[in-house]
Design an enzyme around this catalytic site. Structure first.
Site, PDB file in Angstrom:
ATOM      1  N   ARG A   1      17.749  -0.755 -10.879  1.00 22.86           N
ATOM      2  CA  ARG A   1      17.114  -1.356 -10.089  1.00 22.86           C
ATOM      3  C   ARG A   1      17.385  -2.481  -9.719  1.00 22.86           C
ATOM      4  O   ARG A   1      16.916  -2.962  -9.043  1.00 22.86           O
ATOM      5  CB  ARG A   1      15.802  -1.861 -11.914  1.00 22.86           C
TER       6      ARG A   1
ATOM      7  N   HIS B   1      12.474  -4.331 -19.205  1.00 19.62           N
ATOM      8  CA  HIS B   1      12.126  -3.294 -18.227  1.00 19.62           C
ATOM      9  C   HIS B   1      13.754  -2.736 -17.581  1.00 19.62           C
ATOM     10  O   HIS B   1      13.761  -2.817 -16.280  1.00 19.62           O
ATOM     11  CB  HIS B   1      11.557  -3.010 -16.762  1.00 19.62           C
TER      12      HIS B   1
ATOM     13  N   ALA C   1       1.159  -0.935  -0.318  1.00 18.33           N
ATOM     14  CA  ALA C   1       0.116  -0.211  -0.585  1.00 18.33           C
ATOM     15  C   ALA C   1       0.500   1.175   0.392  1.00 18.33           C
ATOM     16  O   ALA C   1      -0.063   2.210   0.326  1.00 18.33           O
ATOM     17  CB  ALA C   1      -0.994   0.081   1.370  1.00 18.33           C
TER      18      ALA C   1
ATOM     19  N   ARG D   1       5.583   6.450 -21.815  1.00 19.07           N
ATOM     20  CA  ARG D   1       6.447   7.629 -21.795  1.00 19.07           C
ATOM     21  C   ARG D   1       7.067   7.632 -23.353  1.00 19.07           C
ATOM     22  O   ARG D   1       7.071   9.696 -23.422  1.00 19.07           O
ATOM     23  CB  ARG D   1       8.073   7.028 -20.723  1.00 19.07           C
TER      24      ARG D   1
ATOM     25  N   ARG E   1      13.686   2.667  -6.240  1.00 21.10           N
ATOM     26  CA  ARG E   1      14.671   2.990  -6.122  1.00 21.10           C
ATOM     27  C   ARG E   1      14.238   4.447  -5.530  1.00 21.10           C
ATOM     28  O   ARG E   1      13.851   5.364  -5.163  1.00 21.10           O
ATOM     29  CB  ARG E   1      14.458   3.166  -7.351  1.00 21.10           C
TER      30      ARG E   1
HETATM   31  N1  LIG Z   1       7.128  -2.008 -12.623  1.00 21.30           N
HETATM   32  C1  LIG Z   1       7.264  -0.998 -13.015  1.00 21.30           C
HETATM   33  O1  LIG Z   1       7.256  -0.104 -14.149  1.00 21.30           O
HETATM   34  C2  LIG Z   1       7.480   0.309 -12.022  1.00 21.30           C
HETATM   35  C3  LIG Z   1       7.440   1.695 -12.161  1.00 21.30           C
HETATM   36  C4  LIG Z   1       7.765   2.301 -10.335  1.00 21.30           C
HETATM   37  C5  LIG Z   1       7.897   1.328  -9.689  1.00 21.30           C
HETATM   38  N2  LIG Z   1       8.087  -0.121  -9.567  1.00 21.30           N
HETATM   39  C6  LIG Z   1       8.397  -0.884  -8.365  1.00 21.30           C
HETATM   40  O2  LIG Z   1       7.050  -1.285  -7.460  1.00 21.30           O
HETATM   41  C7  LIG Z   1       7.469  -1.088  -6.206  1.00 21.30           C
HETATM   42  C8  LIG Z   1       6.386  -0.320  -5.397  1.00 21.30           C
HETATM   43  O3  LIG Z   1       6.910   1.157  -5.211  1.00 21.30           O
HETATM   44  P1  LIG Z   1       6.173   2.147  -4.911  1.00 21.30           P
HETATM   45  O4  LIG Z   1       6.563   3.834  -5.102  1.00 21.30           O
HETATM   46  O5  LIG Z   1       4.746   2.029  -3.906  1.00 21.30           O
HETATM   47  O6  LIG Z   1       7.255   1.624  -2.983  1.00 21.30           O
HETATM   48  P2  LIG Z   1       6.561   2.053  -1.546  1.00 21.30           P
HETATM   49  O7  LIG Z   1       7.786   2.562  -0.749  1.00 21.30           O
HETATM   50  O8  LIG Z   1       5.589   3.722  -2.097  1.00 21.30           O
HETATM   51  O9  LIG Z   1       6.009   0.928  -1.098  1.00 21.30           O
HETATM   52  C9  LIG Z   1       6.018  -0.378  -0.857  1.00 21.30           C
HETATM   53  C10 LIG Z   1       5.237  -1.189   0.003  1.00 21.30           C
HETATM   54  O10 LIG Z   1       5.732  -2.266  -0.184  1.00 21.30           O
HETATM   55  C11 LIG Z   1       4.899  -2.701   1.786  1.00 21.30           C
HETATM   56  N3  LIG Z   1       5.499  -3.892   1.947  1.00 21.30           N
HETATM   57  C12 LIG Z   1       6.891  -4.208   2.270  1.00 21.30           C
HETATM   58  N4  LIG Z   1       7.096  -5.580   2.716  1.00 21.30           N
HETATM   59  C13 LIG Z   1       6.045  -6.436   1.984  1.00 21.30           C
HETATM   60  C14 LIG Z   1       5.192  -7.717   2.581  1.00 21.30           C
HETATM   61  N5  LIG Z   1       6.000  -8.458   2.703  1.00 21.30           N
HETATM   62  N6  LIG Z   1       3.881  -7.013   1.880  1.00 21.30           N
HETATM   63  C15 LIG Z   1       3.586  -6.596   1.888  1.00 21.30           C
HETATM   64  N7  LIG Z   1       3.839  -5.840   1.562  1.00 21.30           N
HETATM   65  C16 LIG Z   1       5.341  -4.849   1.774  1.00 21.30           C
HETATM   66  C17 LIG Z   1       5.875  -1.711   2.214  1.00 21.30           C
HETATM   67  O11 LIG Z   1       5.105  -1.837   3.400  1.00 21.30           O
HETATM   68  C18 LIG Z   1       5.767  -0.375   1.136  1.00 21.30           C
HETATM   69  O12 LIG Z   1       4.094   0.348   1.860  1.00 21.30           O
HETATM   70  C19 LIG Z   1       9.109  -1.073  -5.952  1.00 21.30           C
HETATM   71  O13 LIG Z   1       9.327  -2.101  -5.991  1.00 21.30           O
HETATM   72  C20 LIG Z   1       9.368  -0.275  -7.384  1.00 21.30           C
HETATM   73  O14 LIG Z   1      10.324  -0.041  -7.668  1.00 21.30           O
HETATM   74  C21 LIG Z   1       8.044  -0.757 -10.160  1.00 21.30           C
END
Ligand SMILES: NC(=O)c1ccc[n+]([C@@H]2O[C@H](COP(=O)([O-])OP(=O)(O)OC[C@H]3O[C@@H](n4cnc5c(N)ncnc54)[C@H](O)[C@@H]3O)[C@@H](O)[C@H]2O)c1
Length: 316
Positions: free
Chosen positions: A95, A182, A10, A158, A89
């Site tokens: 990544r 990616h 979340a 993008r 990141r």
């Molecule tokens: N694929 C893509 O195109 C893309 C784009 C942007 C971000 N991302 C990735 O998405 C992920 C999340 O990004 P974000 O901005 O929401 O980060 P964020 O830090 O805002 O949120 C991550 C959440 O995961 C929760 N979490 C950690 N361990 C957990 C578990 N075991 N079970 C449930 N929840 C857990 C954390 O408490 C936190 O609330 C990152 O790995 C980021 O790199 C991917």
């Protein structure tokens, strides 16, 4: 019966994805989970209170989960699970720097998804994306078509945005495509890029197209450098939510996603960014498109780069 979707994690990505899914108003229930006590419940309460204003009936359920899977019963019966759990990141990080820590998180999440929502389609977004998608498939033991990753829709969006901006035309008139991984081996496909049906190469000089390609490849890092505290989430959540919607509606929409490739383009046995028709079972089929020789070479190069990294995920 009405559809149910779960978003695990979340944070910024997960909460915006849950919001978009709820506002579609096509699901009975959107479940949002996290390990931070109270965070998913608080966000769910807040989202539910937006229902009278935005005018949607979907109910959002927040649930804190524990280290041994406590609370995961709430995801039972989910048609789709979007996995956003994991660290984002910070400036200067690649990544791949997230691999070790996020692999532990994604494995734990995937095992619980397999236990409590064994029929779900899993959409992974946690980074590094290609590796986490492969790991989620291994850890769930789900058929490969039922586990896919989100990256291509975002990279494509993008690229489209940058082209529209450079030519000062509506984004709706621009079509672009990116395949591959990616990351550094993302493969933009200029031969498939058009503006109002006209080839992009007729509208912009090659060096300008290359500049936009480079900016697209670094699109995530550009946002990270500006935000300083995390990574992008508006465009990423728009992409993941659209994928979940295609599953829920069994639409067959052809979208650029990270999918298991088994012979297409002469490539086999790897999760890779390709176009695929998405429906109730996840990936219905990978859709091959005509590529130029150099684009195909780029895709094969990307496949070998991610294959090498995906081979290691079993040990993580
Ligand atoms: N694929 C893509 O195109 C893309 C784009 C942007 C971000 N991302 C990735 O998405 C992920 C999340 O990004 P974000 O901005 O929401 O980060 P964020 O830090 O805002 O949120 C991550 C959440 O995961 C929760 N979490 C950690 N361990 C957990 C578990 N075991 N079970 C449930 N929840 C857990 C954390 O408490 C936190 O609330 C990152 O790995 C980021 O790199 C991917």
């Amino acid at each position: 019966m009405g559809k149910k979707v779960t978003v695990v994690g979340a944070g910024f990505y997960g909460s915006t994805t849950a919001q978009r899914l709820a506002e579609y108003d096509i699901f009975d229930t959107v479940v949002l989970t996290d390990i931070v006590e109270g965070k998913p419940e608080g966000l769910a309460l807040d989202l539910n209170q937006s229902r009278p204003i935005e005018g949607f009936e979907t109910k959002v359920v927040g649930q804190t989960t524990g280290p041994n899977g406590e609370g995961y019963e709430v995801i039972e019966g989910s048609d789709v699970v979007v996995v956003t759990a994991g660290l984002p990141r910070k400036p200067g990080m690649s990544r791949m720097d997230l691999l070790g820590v996020n692999a532990k998180i994604v494995r734990q999440v995937a095992e619980n998804v397999a236990k409590y929502a064994p029929n779900a389609v899993v959409i992974v977004v946690s980074n590094p994306l290609d590796e986490m998608t492969a790991l989620a498939q291994l850890a769930t033991g789900f058929p490969k078509n039922r586990v896919l990753g989100q990256a291509g829709m975002l990279d494509t969006a993008r690229f489209t945005h940058f082209v529209a901006e450079a030519l000062a035309v509506p984004v709706g008139s621009v079509k672009t495509l990116t395949l591959g991984s990616h990351g550094d081996t993302m493969v933009p496909v200029p031969s498939k890029c058009t503006v109002n049906g006209k080839p992009l190469a007729e509208l912009l000089p090659a060096d300008k197209i290359e500049e936009l390609v480079v900016r697209t490849r670094n699109g995530g890092a550009e946002v990270v450098a500006l935000l300083k505290t995390g990574s992008a989430y508006y465009a990423p959540s728009a992409a993941a939510a659209r994928m979940a919607r295609a599953v829920a509606e069994d639409s067959g929409a052809v979208l650029p996603v990270c999918a298991w490739v088994d012979g297409e383009y002469g490539i086999s046995g790897v999760y890779l960014g390709v176009e695929a028709a998405i429906g109730a079972n996840g990936v219905n089929r990978v859709v091959e498109t005509d590529l130029t020789e150099s684009e195909l070479a780029g895709l094969k190069e990307a496949a070998e780069a991610v294959r090498a990294k995906q081979a290691d995920v079993a040990t993580l």
